[in-house]
Design an enzyme around this catalytic site. Structure first.
Site, PDB file in Angstrom:
ATOM      1  N   MET A  30       0.958  -1.214   0.051  1.00  0.00           N
ATOM      2  CA  MET A  30       0.184  -0.047   0.083  1.00  0.00           C
ATOM      3  C   MET A  30       0.878   1.436   0.085  1.00  0.00           C
ATOM      4  O   MET A  30       0.476   2.239   0.248  1.00  0.00           O
ATOM      5  CB  MET A  30      -0.965  -0.007   1.482  1.00  0.00           C
ATOM      6  N   GLY A  31       2.017   1.067  -0.237  1.00  0.00           N
ATOM      7  CA  GLY A  31       2.955   2.314  -0.512  1.00  0.00           C
ATOM      8  C   GLY A  31       3.661   2.745   0.801  1.00  0.00           C
ATOM      9  O   GLY A  31       3.624   2.063   1.799  1.00  0.00           O
ATOM     10  N   LEU A  33       6.867   2.948   1.513  1.00  0.00           N
ATOM     11  CA  LEU A  33       7.598   1.958   1.813  1.00  0.00           C
ATOM     12  C   LEU A  33       8.848   2.230   2.906  1.00  0.00           C
ATOM     13  O   LEU A  33       9.170   3.242   2.707  1.00  0.00           O
ATOM     14  CB  LEU A  33       8.248   1.423   0.319  1.00  0.00           C
ATOM     15  N   HIS A  34       9.205   1.299   3.101  1.00  0.00           N
ATOM     16  CA  HIS A  34      10.211   1.270   4.358  1.00  0.00           C
ATOM     17  C   HIS A  34      11.170   0.170   4.002  1.00  0.00           C
ATOM     18  O   HIS A  34      10.832  -0.840   3.286  1.00  0.00           O
ATOM     19  CB  HIS A  34       9.568   1.109   5.853  1.00  0.00           C
ATOM     20  N   HIS A  37       9.488  -3.512   3.504  1.00  0.00           N
ATOM     21  CA  HIS A  37       9.100  -3.652   2.186  1.00  0.00           C
ATOM     22  C   HIS A  37      10.346  -4.005   1.146  1.00  0.00           C
ATOM     23  O   HIS A  37      10.332  -4.682   0.336  1.00  0.00           O
ATOM     24  CB  HIS A  37       8.321  -2.483   1.435  1.00  0.00           C
ATOM     25  N   GLN A  61     -10.357  -2.639   2.348  1.00  0.00           N
ATOM     26  CA  GLN A  61      -9.984  -3.223   3.220  1.00  0.00           C
ATOM     27  C   GLN A  61      -9.811  -2.464   4.698  1.00  0.00           C
ATOM     28  O   GLN A  61      -9.466  -2.804   5.663  1.00  0.00           O
ATOM     29  CB  GLN A  61      -8.496  -3.820   3.174  1.00  0.00           C
ATOM     30  N   LYS A 151       5.026 -10.070   9.423  1.00  0.00           N
ATOM     31  CA  LYS A 151       4.431  -9.063  10.281  1.00  0.00           C
ATOM     32  C   LYS A 151       2.783  -9.167  10.397  1.00  0.00           C
ATOM     33  O   LYS A 151       2.179  -9.251  11.274  1.00  0.00           O
ATOM     34  CB  LYS A 151       4.771  -7.966   9.802  1.00  0.00           C
ATOM     35  N   GLN A 155      -2.772 -12.173   7.631  1.00  0.00           N
ATOM     36  CA  GLN A 155      -3.247 -12.117   6.225  1.00  0.00           C
ATOM     37  C   GLN A 155      -2.253 -13.007   5.552  1.00  0.00           C
ATOM     38  O   GLN A 155      -2.785 -13.371   4.408  1.00  0.00           O
ATOM     39  CB  GLN A 155      -2.299 -10.473   5.874  1.00  0.00           C
ATOM     40  N   SER A 187       6.352  -0.678  10.277  1.00  0.00           N
ATOM     41  CA  SER A 187       4.995  -0.613   9.804  1.00  0.00           C
ATOM     42  C   SER A 187       4.926   0.966   9.467  1.00  0.00           C
ATOM     43  O   SER A 187       5.164   1.948   9.895  1.00  0.00           O
ATOM     44  CB  SER A 187       4.003  -0.963  10.821  1.00  0.00           C
TER      45      SER A 187
HETATM   46  O1  PAF Z   1      -0.016  -5.891   3.439  1.00  0.00           O
HETATM   47  C1  PAF Z   1      -0.510  -4.885   2.596  1.00  0.00           C
HETATM   48  O2  PAF Z   1       0.338  -3.820   2.476  1.00  0.00           O
HETATM   49  C2  PAF Z   1      -1.950  -4.910   2.126  1.00  0.00           C
HETATM   50  O3  PAF Z   1      -2.893  -5.478   2.957  1.00  0.00           O
HETATM   51  C3  PAF Z   1      -1.695  -5.691   0.581  1.00  0.00           C
HETATM   52  C4  PAF Z   1      -1.400  -6.981   0.672  1.00  0.00           C
HETATM   53  C5  PAF Z   1      -0.958  -4.923  -0.220  1.00  0.00           C
HETATM   54  C6  PAF Z   1      -3.331  -5.659   0.102  1.00  0.00           C
HETATM   55  O4  PAF Z   1      -3.889  -4.277  -0.192  1.00  0.00           O
END
Ligand code: PAF
Length: 281
Positions: A30-31, A33-34, A37, A61, A151, A155, A187
């Site tokens: 979801m951008g 980024l750290h 990611h 979500q 983390k 999910q 996060s």
């Molecule tokens: O973990 C995330 O950043 C989000 O839940 C994902 C997997 C990109 C789905 O939107």
């Protein structure tokens, strides 16, 4: 690194690679980024010829009172971070590309049981949104391999289930949680913490370690869970859950079970909800 925003451009780039017999790794995000990611991108890079990342703040979500509007959107910095990791392509679609009939009218996927507990119980509909958008992204990118961080442990389990149940031809790889030196799991939401909250936040990881230690000493898991909740509450956290579960399916462990366990915590600190987990093995 190329950035594309629509499906035809994405498919054209991937078709070009496929025609040369190249494999494709995918890191959905979801951008904002750290380093966590970036470690996912490196993992994909090590396994496939080409790496695609996506940046999409997925509306389906987020619950109605959650942080969709204030979720940090930092595309230019994200492009720089991905370029530094030799990512080949960034897919950064808008909502209309991902949800052509509107987010409210989209086909919605529901992965039963595992999405109805823990975070699923505290964030109703959250995992339906995750499963739906991940399936859509997989359909668009058609990767050989997709990398998700441990983390977000629940999910990860939901996506493993989704892939298996729908026979999606993608190998899901899980990446270890990336932590700050004091143990706090990285996060994007950590930046909501005040300085005082940030100083207290590593207590979550510390409590997970304590849970592992006490469970290893043979204390019943219900006692360990209670200890963890009290410890966090005393320090000013509002725990949603502090649990020990089977790592495979997040079911409650059997009495005396020692193997294949994971401790999971979700707790609010001020206005920020933090989650973390620790595998016992
Ligand atoms: O973990 C995330 O950043 C989000 O839940 C994902 C997997 C990109 C789905 O939107």
């Amino acid at each position: 690194m190329q950035t594309v925003q629509d499906a035809p451009a994405l498919r054209a780039a991937i078709r070009g690679w496929r025609s040369k017999g190249q494999t494709v790794g995918f890191v959905p995000t979801m951008g904002n980024l750290h380093a966590g990611h970036q470690s996912l991108i490196r993992l994909a890079r090590a396994r496939t010829d080409r790496v695609v990342a996506s940046v999409f703040v997925n509306p389906t979500q987020f619950g109605p009172n959650e942080d969709f509007d204030r979720y940090p959107r930092t595309l230019v910095q994200d492009q720089a971070a991905l370029t530094a990791e030799n990512c080949d392509l960034l897919f950064a679609p808008d909502v209309a590309t991902m949800y052509p009939f509107g987010a409210q009218r989209s086909v919605s996927l529901h992965v039963p049981q595992i999405t109805e507990i823990l975070d699923g119980a505290h964030r109703p509909g959250h995992f339906d949104g995750v499963a739906t958008v991940v399936c859509k992204l997989f359909n668009l990118v058609q990767p050989d391999v997709a990398v998700f961080g441990q983390k977000d442990f629940q999910q990860l389990k939901v996506i493993e289930r989704l892939v298996r149940d729908l026979s999606l031809p993608v190998k899901v790889i899980s990446a270890p949680t990336f932590r700050a030196d004091d143990g706090l799991a990285l996060s994007s939401r950590n930046q909501y913490l005040s300085a005082a909250e940030r100083a207290r936040a590593p207590l979550i990881h510390d409590t997970l370690r304590r849970m592992r230690e006490l469970a290893g000493q043979g204390h019943p898991w219900q006692v360990v869970e209670q200890m963890a909740a009290s410890r966090l509450a005393r320090a000013g956290f509002l725990p949603d859950y502090t649990v020990i579960r089977c790592a495979e399916d997040l079911a409650e462990p059997a009495e005396g079970q020692r193997d294949g366990l994971v401790a999971l915590i979700a707790a609010r600190l001020g206005h920020t909800r933090l989650i973390d987990n620790l595998l016992f093995d």
